[in-house]
Motif scaffolding. Structure first.
Motif, mmCIF file in Angstrom:
data_model
loop_
_atom_site.group_PDB
_atom_site.id
_atom_site.type_symbol
_atom_site.label_atom_id
_atom_site.label_comp_id
_atom_site.label_asym_id
_atom_site.label_seq_id
_atom_site.Cartn_x
_atom_site.Cartn_y
_atom_site.Cartn_z
ATOM 1 N N UNK A 2 0.834 -1.210 0.000
ATOM 2 C CA UNK A 2 0.000 0.000 0.000
ATOM 3 C C UNK A 2 0.868 1.259 0.000
ATOM 4 N N UNK A 3 1.976 1.212 0.752
ATOM 5 C CA UNK A 3 2.861 2.374 0.872
ATOM 6 C C UNK A 3 4.030 2.327 -0.114
ATOM 7 N N UNK A 4 3.963 1.364 -1.047
ATOM 8 C CA UNK A 4 4.981 1.217 -2.088
ATOM 9 C C UNK A 4 6.392 1.097 -1.514
ATOM 10 N N UNK A 5 6.511 0.328 -0.447
ATOM 11 C CA UNK A 5 7.808 0.064 0.175
ATOM 12 C C UNK A 5 8.318 -1.271 -0.353
ATOM 13 N N UNK A 6 9.526 -1.258 -0.900
ATOM 14 C CA UNK A 6 10.061 -2.501 -1.461
ATOM 15 C C UNK A 6 10.542 -3.427 -0.346
ATOM 16 N N UNK A 7 10.344 -4.706 -0.576
ATOM 17 C CA UNK A 7 10.753 -5.728 0.381
ATOM 18 C C UNK A 7 11.032 -7.024 -0.365
ATOM 19 N N UNK A 8 11.740 -7.906 0.322
ATOM 20 C CA UNK A 8 12.041 -9.222 -0.245
ATOM 21 C C UNK A 8 11.487 -10.281 0.703
ATOM 22 N N UNK A 9 10.843 -11.288 0.151
ATOM 23 C CA UNK A 9 10.312 -12.383 0.966
ATOM 24 C C UNK A 9 11.324 -13.506 1.076
ATOM 25 N N UNK A 10 11.371 -14.111 2.252
ATOM 26 C CA UNK A 10 12.194 -15.305 2.493
ATOM 27 C C UNK A 10 11.263 -16.342 3.120
ATOM 28 N N UNK A 11 11.191 -17.509 2.528
ATOM 29 C CA UNK A 11 10.341 -18.562 3.083
ATOM 30 C C UNK A 11 11.206 -19.732 3.535
ATOM 31 N N UNK A 12 10.676 -20.490 4.471
ATOM 32 C CA UNK A 12 11.362 -21.670 4.980
ATOM 33 C C UNK A 12 10.321 -22.668 5.452
ATOM 34 N N UNK A 13 10.704 -23.923 5.482
ATOM 35 C CA UNK A 13 9.796 -24.974 5.944
ATOM 36 C C UNK A 13 9.718 -24.959 7.464
ATOM 37 N N UNK A 14 8.504 -24.906 7.982
ATOM 38 C CA UNK A 14 8.307 -24.930 9.436
ATOM 39 C C UNK A 14 6.873 -25.316 9.732
ATOM 40 N N UNK A 15 6.707 -26.224 10.649
ATOM 41 C CA UNK A 15 5.360 -26.616 11.068
ATOM 42 C C UNK A 15 4.939 -25.858 12.329
ATOM 43 N N UNK A 16 5.922 -25.325 13.030
ATOM 44 C CA UNK A 16 5.653 -24.589 14.267
ATOM 45 C C UNK A 16 6.716 -23.524 14.463
ATOM 46 N N UNK A 17 6.516 -22.665 15.455
ATOM 47 C CA UNK A 17 7.470 -21.600 15.754
ATOM 48 C C UNK A 17 8.831 -22.192 16.112
ATOM 49 N N UNK A 18 9.882 -21.496 15.709
ATOM 50 C CA UNK A 18 11.241 -21.919 16.069
ATOM 51 C C UNK A 18 12.043 -20.677 16.420
ATOM 52 N N UNK A 19 13.189 -20.889 17.052
ATOM 53 C CA UNK A 19 13.975 -19.732 17.468
ATOM 54 C C UNK A 19 14.549 -19.015 16.247
ATOM 55 N N UNK A 20 14.816 -17.738 16.418
ATOM 56 C CA UNK A 20 15.258 -16.884 15.322
ATOM 57 C C UNK A 20 16.604 -17.240 14.733
ATOM 58 N N UNK A 21 17.509 -17.777 15.542
ATOM 59 C CA UNK A 21 18.823 -18.174 15.021
ATOM 60 C C UNK A 21 18.640 -19.318 14.017
ATOM 61 N N UNK A 22 17.729 -20.242 14.316
ATOM 62 C CA UNK A 22 17.422 -21.337 13.394
ATOM 63 C C UNK A 22 16.781 -20.790 12.124
ATOM 64 N N UNK A 23 15.890 -19.822 12.269
ATOM 65 C CA UNK A 23 15.252 -19.190 11.109
ATOM 66 C C UNK A 23 16.324 -18.552 10.220
ATOM 67 N N UNK A 24 17.260 -17.818 10.819
ATOM 68 C CA UNK A 24 18.336 -17.171 10.052
ATOM 69 C C UNK A 24 19.100 -18.208 9.232
ATOM 70 N N UNK A 25 19.399 -19.326 9.871
ATOM 71 C CA UNK A 25 20.115 -20.405 9.191
ATOM 72 C C UNK A 25 19.281 -20.975 8.038
#
Length: 160
Positions: A14-37
């Motif tokens: 809506x605000x025309x802000x550019x961004x990039x999506x990153x997806x990963x396989x996950x069935x439930x929440x995980x810690x952020x360090x694992x997400x980064x990896x």
């Protein structure tokens, strides 16, 4: 994979802000360090969203690097509260519209005062939850200033 747009994506579009999506396989929440990896990014770029309540009962959002811990005293001082504490996990959806592990500081149900750790200011982009488990958004932190009430401040526990 991710189907449909999240509130965070809609608001950025809506605000025309550019961004990039990153997806990963996950069935439930995980810690952020694992997400980064999982998304192949250094952990210093990936930030977590923490929702808190001040002694005045006001809700505040703090965004800090995933491997760091929120310094509650620093956070309270920044928002001029006597003290703040984390909200209960059971309150996340009702307050933000998001789920634990998929809580984005962008596109919450209400525009809560948001504070991003000052370390983000030196980054050309940082990564936060995209609003669903398995989805991260990379965006310039300074681009968010016009769409959410935010400021930058020192928020993390300093390790000696």
């Amino acid at each position: 994979m991710i189907k449909g747009k999240t509130n965070a994506m809609r608001l950025l579009d809506k605000h025309k802000i550019s961004y990039e999506l990153h997806t990963y396989e996950a069935k439930e929440a995980m810690d952020g360090v694992t997400v980064a990896s999982k998304i192949g990014r250094c952990k210093e770029m990936v930030f977590k969203t923490l929702v808190t309540r001040g002694s005045s009962q006001t809700i505040y959002v703090f965004v800090i690097p995933v491997e760091k811990e929120l310094d509650l005293k620093k956070a309270a001082k920044v928002v001029k509260e006597k003290k703040i504490e984390m909200i209960l996990v059971s309150e996340i959806n009702a307050l933000t519209g998001y789920v634990r592990g998929g809580c984005s500081p962008i596109g919450m149900k209400k525009n809560y005062q948001t504070v991003i750790d000052e370390s983000a200011q030196t980054l050309p982009s940082f990564i936060v939850s995209g609003g669903k488990i398995g989805l991260q958004i990379e965006v310039n932190p300074h681009d968010l200033v016009n769409i959410i009430p935010l400021q930058f401040a020192s928020l993390v526990v300093e390790n000696d």
